[in-house]
Design an enzyme around this catalytic site. Structure first.
Site, PDB file in Angstrom:
ATOM      1  N   HIS A  43      -0.878  -3.774   5.174  1.00  0.00           N
ATOM      2  CA  HIS A  43      -1.038  -2.304   5.100  1.00  0.00           C
ATOM      3  C   HIS A  43      -0.331  -0.971   4.882  1.00  0.00           C
ATOM      4  CE1 HIS A  43      -4.976   0.285   3.892  1.00  0.00           C
ATOM      5  NE2 HIS A  43      -4.459   1.107   4.656  1.00  0.00           N
TER       6      HIS A  43
ATOM      7  N   GLN B 144       2.766  -1.396   3.597  1.00  0.00           N
ATOM      8  CA  GLN B 144       3.831  -1.506   2.285  1.00  0.00           C
ATOM      9  C   GLN B 144       2.254  -1.124   1.489  1.00  0.00           C
ATOM     10  OE1 GLN B 144       6.687  -1.445   2.724  1.00  0.00           O
ATOM     11  NE2 GLN B 144       6.764  -0.790   4.948  1.00  0.00           N
TER      12      GLN B 144
ATOM     13  N   HIS C 160       0.446   0.137   0.635  1.00  0.00           N
ATOM     14  CA  HIS C 160       0.384   1.518   0.141  1.00  0.00           C
ATOM     15  C   HIS C 160       1.565   2.583  -1.116  1.00  0.00           C
ATOM     16  CE1 HIS C 160      -3.474   3.658   1.189  1.00  0.00           C
ATOM     17  NE2 HIS C 160      -3.432   3.048   2.425  1.00  0.00           N
TER      18      HIS C 160
END
Length: 104
Positions: A78, A80, A82
């Site tokens: 999650h 990464q 973003h």
């Protein structure tokens, strides 16, 4: 389960990515309003947040290269995600600001 240190870095990545994307969006809004000095400042702010994310990632990569394996969790994926979205958004924001500048 990730260690507390790893979770802290993951949260730093998520925050840096979100902050970079928000600053890039503010740059677009400023350019749309014709305030290019603000737009340029917001793009620089987004870049600064991306440097923070890059430094956090580099620290994790360095530890990995030294043999200290980091467990890949859903939270890490999650984070990464973003970062990748923030990079893309920042790049597009720069182009949109330039388009508004040409239209001005």
């Amino acid at each position: 389960m990730a260690t507390e240190t790893t979770e802290l870095v993951i949260m730093q990545l998520i925050m840096a990515g979100g902050n970079a994307k928000s600053a890039a969006m503010e740059a677009i809004r400023a350019a749309k309003a014709g305030t290019f000095d603000v737009a340029d400042a917001k793009l620089k702010e987004a870049d600064s947040f991306m440097v923070d994310a890059h430094n956090a990632q580099t620290g994790m990569l360095t530890k990995e290269a030294q043999g200290e394996h980091t467990e890949v969790s859903l939270l890490m994926v999650h984070a990464q995600d973003h970062i990748m979205n923030a990079i893309t958004f920042r790049d597009l924001a720069g182009e949109i600001v330039e388009l508004y500048r040409r239209l001005e």
